[in-house]
Design a protein around this motif. Sequence first.
Motif, PDB file in Angstrom:
ATOM      1  N   THR C  86       0.820  -1.210   0.000  1.00 23.96           N
ATOM      2  CA  THR C  86       0.000   0.000   0.000  1.00 23.96           C
ATOM      3  C   THR C  86       0.854   1.260   0.000  1.00 23.96           C
ATOM      4  OG1 THR C  86      -0.136  -0.264   2.372  1.00 23.96           O
ATOM      5  CG2 THR C  86      -2.020  -1.001   1.084  1.00 23.96           C
ATOM      6  N   ASP C  87       2.150   1.094  -0.295  1.00 27.31           N
ATOM      7  CA  ASP C  87       2.959   2.297  -0.494  1.00 27.31           C
ATOM      8  C   ASP C  87       4.138   1.956  -1.402  1.00 27.31           C
ATOM      9  OD1 ASP C  87       4.286   0.881   1.790  1.00 27.31           O
ATOM     10  OD2 ASP C  87       5.702   2.522   1.461  1.00 27.31           O
ATOM     11  N   ALA C  88       4.632   2.974  -2.078  1.00 28.89           N
ATOM     12  CA  ALA C  88       5.700   2.754  -3.056  1.00 28.89           C
ATOM     13  C   ALA C  88       7.022   2.437  -2.384  1.00 28.89           C
ATOM     14  CB  ALA C  88       5.839   3.996  -3.928  1.00 28.89           C
ATOM     15  N   GLY C  89       7.200   3.008  -1.179  1.00 30.31           N
ATOM     16  CA  GLY C  89       8.462   2.808  -0.482  1.00 30.31           C
ATOM     17  C   GLY C  89       8.791   1.341  -0.274  1.00 30.31           C
ATOM     18  N   GLN C 171       5.753   9.263   6.803  1.00 26.50           N
ATOM     19  CA  GLN C 171       7.142   9.050   6.396  1.00 26.50           C
ATOM     20  C   GLN C 171       7.312   9.379   4.914  1.00 26.50           C
ATOM     21  OE1 GLN C 171       8.102   5.022   7.614  1.00 26.50           O
ATOM     22  NE2 GLN C 171       7.825   5.490   9.786  1.00 26.50           N
ATOM     23  N   SER C 172       6.347   8.949   4.072  1.00 25.38           N
ATOM     24  CA  SER C 172       6.414   9.221   2.642  1.00 25.38           C
ATOM     25  C   SER C 172       6.327  10.715   2.361  1.00 25.38           C
ATOM     26  CB  SER C 172       5.271   8.516   1.913  1.00 25.38           C
ATOM     27  OG  SER C 172       5.434   7.135   1.969  1.00 25.38           O
ATOM     28  N   LEU C 173       5.434  11.377   3.073  1.00 26.64           N
ATOM     29  CA  LEU C 173       5.285  12.816   2.881  1.00 26.64           C
ATOM     30  C   LEU C 173       6.605  13.533   3.156  1.00 26.64           C
ATOM     31  CD1 LEU C 173       3.537  15.362   2.440  1.00 26.64           C
ATOM     32  CD2 LEU C 173       2.945  15.271   4.866  1.00 26.64           C
ATOM     33  N   HIS C 258       1.013  15.758  -2.468  1.00 22.27           N
ATOM     34  CA  HIS C 258       1.754  14.506  -2.290  1.00 22.27           C
ATOM     35  C   HIS C 258       0.833  13.290  -2.451  1.00 22.27           C
ATOM     36  CE1 HIS C 258       4.239  11.383  -0.612  1.00 22.27           C
ATOM     37  NE2 HIS C 258       3.353  11.156   0.346  1.00 22.27           N
ATOM     38  N   ILE C 259       1.277  12.386  -3.275  1.00 20.49           N
ATOM     39  CA  ILE C 259       0.500  11.152  -3.412  1.00 20.49           C
ATOM     40  C   ILE C 259       1.401   9.939  -3.170  1.00 20.49           C
ATOM     41  CG2 ILE C 259      -1.250  11.999  -5.025  1.00 20.49           C
ATOM     42  CD1 ILE C 259       0.496  10.708  -7.256  1.00 20.49           C
ATOM     43  N   ASN C 260       0.739   8.854  -2.873  1.00 22.25           N
ATOM     44  CA  ASN C 260       1.424   7.572  -2.785  1.00 22.25           C
ATOM     45  C   ASN C 260       0.564   6.594  -3.562  1.00 22.25           C
ATOM     46  OD1 ASN C 260       3.109   5.438  -2.021  1.00 22.25           O
ATOM     47  ND2 ASN C 260       3.350   6.263   0.054  1.00 22.25           N
ATOM     48  N   VAL C 261       1.066   5.387  -3.761  1.00 29.07           N
ATOM     49  CA  VAL C 261       0.256   4.417  -4.497  1.00 29.07           C
ATOM     50  C   VAL C 261       0.107   3.152  -3.678  1.00 29.07           C
ATOM     51  CG1 VAL C 261       0.905   5.183  -6.802  1.00 29.07           C
ATOM     52  CG2 VAL C 261       2.298   3.457  -5.629  1.00 29.07           C
ATOM     53  N   SER C 325       9.723   5.962  -6.526  1.00 30.07           N
ATOM     54  CA  SER C 325      10.861   5.197  -6.012  1.00 30.07           C
ATOM     55  C   SER C 325      11.629   6.011  -4.984  1.00 30.07           C
ATOM     56  CB  SER C 325      11.832   4.847  -7.151  1.00 30.07           C
ATOM     57  OG  SER C 325      11.177   4.049  -8.089  1.00 30.07           O
ATOM     58  N   LYS C 326      11.632   7.305  -5.212  1.00 31.47           N
ATOM     59  CA  LYS C 326      12.344   8.213  -4.299  1.00 31.47           C
ATOM     60  C   LYS C 326      11.840   8.064  -2.869  1.00 31.47           C
ATOM     61  CE  LYS C 326      15.443  10.825  -6.244  1.00 31.47           C
ATOM     62  NZ  LYS C 326      16.797  10.573  -5.782  1.00 31.47           N
ATOM     63  N   LEU C 327      10.548   7.855  -2.743  1.00 33.09           N
ATOM     64  CA  LEU C 327       9.962   7.748  -1.407  1.00 33.09           C
ATOM     65  C   LEU C 327      10.615   6.620  -0.624  1.00 33.09           C
ATOM     66  CD1 LEU C 327       6.154   8.232  -2.165  1.00 33.09           C
ATOM     67  CD2 LEU C 327       7.868   9.942  -1.564  1.00 33.09           C
ATOM     68  N   GLY C 328      10.844   5.512  -1.322  1.00 29.23           N
ATOM     69  CA  GLY C 328      11.492   4.384  -0.671  1.00 29.23           C
ATOM     70  C   GLY C 328      12.927   4.704  -0.309  1.00 29.23           C
ATOM     71  N   GLU C 329      13.628   5.303  -1.262  1.00 30.50           N
ATOM     72  CA  GLU C 329      15.039   5.613  -1.023  1.00 30.50           C
ATOM     73  C   GLU C 329      15.209   6.512   0.193  1.00 30.50           C
ATOM     74  OE1 GLU C 329      16.912   7.363  -4.487  1.00 30.50           O
ATOM     75  OE2 GLU C 329      15.979   5.811  -5.737  1.00 30.50           O
ATOM     76  N   LEU C 330      14.327   7.508   0.308  1.00 29.09           N
ATOM     77  CA  LEU C 330      14.515   8.534   1.334  1.00 29.09           C
ATOM     78  C   LEU C 330      13.773   8.224   2.635  1.00 29.09           C
ATOM     79  CD1 LEU C 330      14.337  11.643  -0.986  1.00 29.09           C
ATOM     80  CD2 LEU C 330      16.339  10.746   0.189  1.00 29.09           C
ATOM     81  N   ASN C 331      13.101   7.069   2.682  1.00 35.06           N
ATOM     82  CA  ASN C 331      12.310   6.763   3.877  1.00 35.06           C
ATOM     83  C   ASN C 331      13.126   6.778   5.177  1.00 35.06           C
ATOM     84  OD1 ASN C 331       9.388   6.011   4.413  1.00 35.06           O
ATOM     85  ND2 ASN C 331      10.519   4.513   5.650  1.00 35.06           N
ATOM     86  N   PRO C 332      14.293   6.089   5.204  1.00 38.44           N
ATOM     87  CA  PRO C 332      15.071   6.138   6.457  1.00 38.44           C
ATOM     88  C   PRO C 332      15.461   7.562   6.830  1.00 38.44           C
ATOM     89  CG  PRO C 332      15.897   4.419   5.008  1.00 38.44           C
ATOM     90  CD  PRO C 332      14.907   5.204   4.208  1.00 38.44           C
ATOM     91  N   ALA C 333      15.865   8.347   5.841  1.00 34.53           N
ATOM     92  CA  ALA C 333      16.242   9.735   6.124  1.00 34.53           C
ATOM     93  C   ALA C 333      15.053  10.489   6.707  1.00 34.53           C
ATOM     94  CB  ALA C 333      16.734  10.412   4.853  1.00 34.53           C
ATOM     95  N   ALA C 334      13.877  10.230   6.142  1.00 34.09           N
ATOM     96  CA  ALA C 334      12.678  10.909   6.626  1.00 34.09           C
ATOM     97  C   ALA C 334      12.416  10.556   8.091  1.00 34.09           C
ATOM     98  CB  ALA C 334      11.480  10.517   5.766  1.00 34.09           C
TER      99      ALA C 334
END
Lengths: 351, 541, 344
Positions: C86-89, C171-173, C258-261, C325-334
Motif C-alpha cells: 500500500t505504499d511505493a516505499g 514518512q512518505s510525505l 503529495h500522493i502515494n500508491v 521510487s524516491k519515497l522508498g530511497e529517502l524513507n530512512p532519512a525521513a
Amino acid sequence: MPELNLHQVQASHQAHTVVNRIDLRLREGEIGCLLGPSGCGKTTLLRTIAGLHAPSGGEIRIGETLMASDKVNVPTEKRKIGMVFQDYALFPHMTVYDNIAFGLDKFPAALKRERIQQLLELIGLPHVGDRYPHQLSGGQQQRIALARALAPRPTMLLMDEPFSGLDVELRESLAREVRGILKSEGISALMVTHNQNEAFAMADSVGVLKDGRLLQWDTPYNLYHQPLHPFIADFIGQGSLISGRVCDCRAVHTELGLLKTHLPFGTESGEEVSVLVRPDDIIHDDSSDWKLEVVNRAFRGSHFLFTLKLPSGEKVMCMSQSHHDHPVGSKIGIKLEMDHAVVFPKALSGE
Amino acid sequence: MTKSPRLWLLITILIALVMTTPIWVLVSFVFESGGNNWQHLMDTLLPDYILNSILLMIGVASGTLLLGVPAAWLISHYRFVGSRWLHWALLLPLAMPAYISSYTYTGLLEFEGPVQSALRETFGNGISLWFPEIRSVGGAILLFSFVLYPYVYLLSRSAFGGASQHALEVSRTLGAGPYKSFLRIALPMARPAIIAGVTLALMETLADFGAVQHFGVDTFTTGIYRTWSGLGDTSTAVQLSLVLLAFVGVLILVERWSRKQQRYFGGHAKGDALERVALSGRRGMAAFAVCFLPILFGFVVPSGQLLYWTVTTAETGWNNEFFELAWNSFSLAFITAVVAVILAVILAYAKRISANKTVAQTVQLAHLGYAVPGTVLAIAILIPLAWLDKTIDDFFFENYQISTGLLLSGTLFALVFAYSVRFLSVSLQSVESGLQRIKPSMDDSARTLGASSWNILGRIHLPLMKTSLLTALILVFVEVLKELPTTLILRPFNFDTLSIRAYEMAADERLADAGLPALLIVLTGLIPVIILSKLMDKSHA
Amino acid sequence: MKRFNFTLFSTLFMAVTLVMPVHQASAEEVVNVYSARKAQLIKPLLDEFSKESGITVNLITSKADALLKRLESEGRRSPADILITTDAGRLHRAKESGVLKAEIDRELLDKVPANLRDKDNYWLGLTTRARVVVYAKDRVDPKDLSTYEDLADPKWQNKICIRSSNNIYNQSLVASMISHQGEEKTAQWAEGLVKNLARKPKGGDRDQVKAVAAGQCDLAVVNTYYLGQMLNGKDQAQRQAADKVAVFWPNQQDRGTHINVSGIAITKSSKNTANANKLIKFLLSEKSQQWYAETNNEYPVLDGVQVSDTLKSWGAFHSDSLNLSKLGELNPAAVKVMDRAGWR
C-alpha cells in the motif's frame, strides 16, 4: 479458678455435629489431653477453643474471659493462646529467629531478642536462629514450633497431634521434654492425640472422646483402672470383656470365678454384665492347676502376651515373663490377681 | 531401564535447544552492523523508549498486583455475594486482546468520544482540560493492568488455595489479625506464584505492539518496529530486542537470587478443605466490589463497546466466513495448547530430576520467548525454518528428484512452532509452580516402589498437577486465540483467523467492523475458560 | 511405555496434518499473492478474477515489511508470485533486496503514468492516495492555506493535528519533501510543524478528522480515502464529523499534492509469471479501478475511470509528479528527520 472452662460446647461441620455438648475444666498449669480415634471430633474441639472454628452452642472461657457463646466470638488473634500444629506450620520464608519473633511484635527489641534466645536455649537449640525451617530435622522443627507458640507467653497452649510426624523413639522423649518445658513455663496446655503413650507421658488429665462426646475426663491412672465406658477400656491399654452375672451388690459371677467389684449405678442382682479383664489381672503360674489353652502368643521383649481360651470360647489375655515360652495349642497354668473388676452393663458394651 | 535416564536427558536437551533456536538466531545478530542507526537512536528516541518501558513495567506490575492479589485472596478465603461466579468471571479479561481493549477505551474516552462529549455538554468545554488523556503512559498502565491481572489472579489464587492453612492459623494464634496474616504470611508464601504471574504480565506488556502503538506510547517494542519498518534496519531492530531480552533476563535472575535461601513446598497432602469465611453486609459488598471492578473494566466495558459497534455501526455483519475463521482460531489454539503443555511438562520435569545444570539453564532460556515481540520472534523463526526447508528440499531433490518446497516455513507447522516458543513460558510457569508443590519425597517413594521416571510422571505428578496443567492449557489456548503479530507473518496461504480479521479491520481504521471478530475471539476464549475453571473447581473439591 | 508410544504417534500424526496443505494447489492454474492490502480491500477483486479466469488465487495478507522478510528468507523456494503493497516505499525496498523481477508485461506498464511506476519496471501503481490538509469549515478560511511548507508557519500554532511519525504516509510525505527541498530545510519544517501541533500525535487519520470536528485543532493532515469512508460510513458520529471539515489540496501552485500508491510487483521466485501478469491486467482493468474508486475512495491510476460522488465532490487536483521510487530511497532519512524534530 480453672484456666479453661468448656460448658456444653457444640460444634458442627455443615449439618453434621462433630462436637457434642462437652464440659471440661482445665486448672491453671495443668496439662490436659484429648484422646480418641480419628474422626472423634477432638481436633475440631481444639480448633473451636482456638477460635478457628465457630461453635454452634455452649460457652468457652479462658481464665475469666468469655471467649465464645451464642453472643460472643472473640477472634483467634485476641484469645492469647498458643497453638502447635501437626505439620508444625513453620513459615517457610522466615528464619527460625523470625518465626519465633512473629508473635513478639509488641515486645521492645532488646526484650524480644532476649526472649527468643531464652526459648532457643529452653528447647535445646541455641544456635539455629539463622537457619530456615527446611534446613532442620523434624524434631527440631517441632521444637521451634513450640518455642514460637510459647514466645508471646500465651495464657494457654493448644497442640494438635504435635508429635505424630516424628518417629516413635523421639515421640515419647520429646513429649516428656515438652512437658518439662511447659511445667517450667507454668503454662496450661491442652493437647490432642490418638496415641495413648503420648497422652500418658504428657498429661495430668486425659479425656477420651468418641463420636463427639467426652466419655471421661480423668487422670491416666483412673482411665486405665476405672474406665467409665467399655470403649475406654478397649481404647486404653489391653484387655478383654467377658460375660458375667451380678451376684449381689459386691460381686459378679464369671467364668474366672466370683469377682469383687463396685457395681455401676442401677445394676440389679442377676443382671447380665460385661467384665473387663486386663492382661495383668491374670498371672501365669506353672504350679497352678487352673489351665487354659493358648490360642495366640505375642513376644513383647520383656514379656509374652498370651491369648487364652476359656471353656465357653471367650478369650482373655495373660502376661508372662519372656522366658516362659509356650507354643500355641498348649495349656498353661494361671491364677487370678484382681482387686476390683470393672463392670459395664451389657447394653453399653454392645455398642 | 538404565538407558532410560540418558535417553530422557538427550530428548530434553534436544527439545530445549529446538525451543530456544529463535533466541540463538537473535543472538547471532549481535555482531551485525546496523549502520549508524544505533547512534541515531541513542541521540533521539532510545531514552524515551527506555523510560516509557520502565514506567510501564512498574505501573503494570503494581496494577496487576493490586487487582489480582486481593481478588485471589478474597475468592480463596471468603464467601460473599457472587463469589461463586466471580471465581471464574475474574478470568474473563484473559480473553480480551489488549489491542482490542485499547480501541474500545480510546473510542469511549478520547476527546471526541461519548464520555467526554457528554461531560462537555454538561459542564462546558473546560472539563476536557481536566479529563485525563487516555492515550498516555498512565492510560496504557491501566489498560494492561485490567487486561493482564488474570495471570496474577490465577497463579496467586492457586497458591493461596494450596498454601498451608495451618501457617495462617498459627499466625492468628500468635496475635496477628487478618491483615497482618495476609501481608506477612500468605503473601510471602505465595510469592513465587505471584511473581510468576507478574512476570507473565510484564513480558506480555513488553512484547505488546498493538496497544501501545494505538495509545501513542513509545516503548521498546514500538521502537523495534519503527527501526525495522521505518529505517529498514533489521539488524538494529533485532539488537534492540536483544537489549529487551537481556533486561527481562536480568529481572528474572534478580528475583530468583533474592529468594534463593527460601524453599517452598506448600500444599500439604493432608487435604484440609479451606474453610471459607462468610462475609455479609457491607464487608460482603466491599469484597464483591474488589472482585467485580477488574471484571467491569477488563471485560464488561470493552465487550459492551464491541457489541455496541457491531450492532449499530458495523458495515459488514455476520456471514458464514466467520465459522471458518472461528474454526481456524480454535483448532490452532487447541493444538498449540496441547503441544505447549506437553513440552512444558517434559522440560519442567527434566529440570526437576536432572542434576545437569545445562538442562536447567536451557529450560530457563526457553522462558525468554515470551518477552520477544511477536514480530521479531516470527523473523527469528522464519530464518532457521527457511534454512531447514532448503536443506530438506535439496536433499530430496538430489536423491529422489522431488521438491518438498517450504515444508515447514510455508505451513501451519511454522505457526504452531512459533506459538509454542512464544507461549512455552506461560505453560512452563504454571507447570513448574505445580511441580514445586510436589515434595521430592514423593518421587523418592515412588522410585523405591520401582517406578521409572516416566512412571512417576504419569502416575504421581500428572494427577497431582491436574490443576496446573489445566491452567497452562487455558492460558496458552487463550493466548493463541488473541495472538496477532506472529500469526500475521507466519500463516500459510488462505488461512485467516479471528484476530487477523479484527486486526485488518482495525488497521483500516474500521474499528466498528473489528468489533464482531473481536467479540468472537472473546466468545471462543470464554467457553474453554469457563469449562476448564469448572473442571478445576471439581478437582479441587 | 505404551503411553509414550501413543504420544509419539499422535505427535507424528499432528506433524503430518500440519504440513499437509503444501501441495494441494500445485496441479491447477494458480497465482499466489502476498498482499499488504487488507483482505477486505483485495479479496473481492481476487475472487472476481478467479471466477473470470479460472485461475485459483492463494492469498496471504500481512504487513509489508513482514511479507518482504518472508520473501527474503524463502528465497527461490518462495511460492509467491505477486507482492502487493500500500505504499511505493516498500516496493522500492523489495526491489532493492532483490526479491522482485522485472517481468511485468510492457502493455501493462504503459497503462500507468511513468511517475507511478518503477523506472526499471519492477513494479507499478494500482491506485493513488493523496495526503491532503483538511480544515474546519467554520473556523478556517481556505484562502489562508497554501502548501505543506506553510503548515510550519507560526500562525498555525496549536492548530494542527497529525498522526504519529510511525505511520508510513507521514514518512512518505516527509521523504517527498526531502526529495524536493533537501534534508536541512525539511528538518526545519518538521520542527516548525511539531511546534504547531495542538496535541501529541496519536490515533489514526480518522481520529485527526474527528479532532478537527470536535474543535481540538483546526487543521489535520490525512489521506483522502479515510475521509471518504467516514462520509459514506454507517457511523453517524463519524459522518457528522467528516461533514464539518473540507479538503484542501496543498501545493497546487507548485509541485502538486503529495500522493502515494498501492502497487504491485512480480516476485523473483514466481513460477506462474503468466498468471501473475493476467492478475495485474485484471487489477488494471477499468472495472477493478472503478471498484477501488467506489469502495474505498482511492484514485484510479487510469484516466477516464468513473469515480465515486465523494471523489467528484472534491474535484480534480494536481499531483506531485515525483517518481515514487524516491519515497522508498529517502524513507530512512525521513524517519531520522522526524525523530530529531521530536515528531513522535
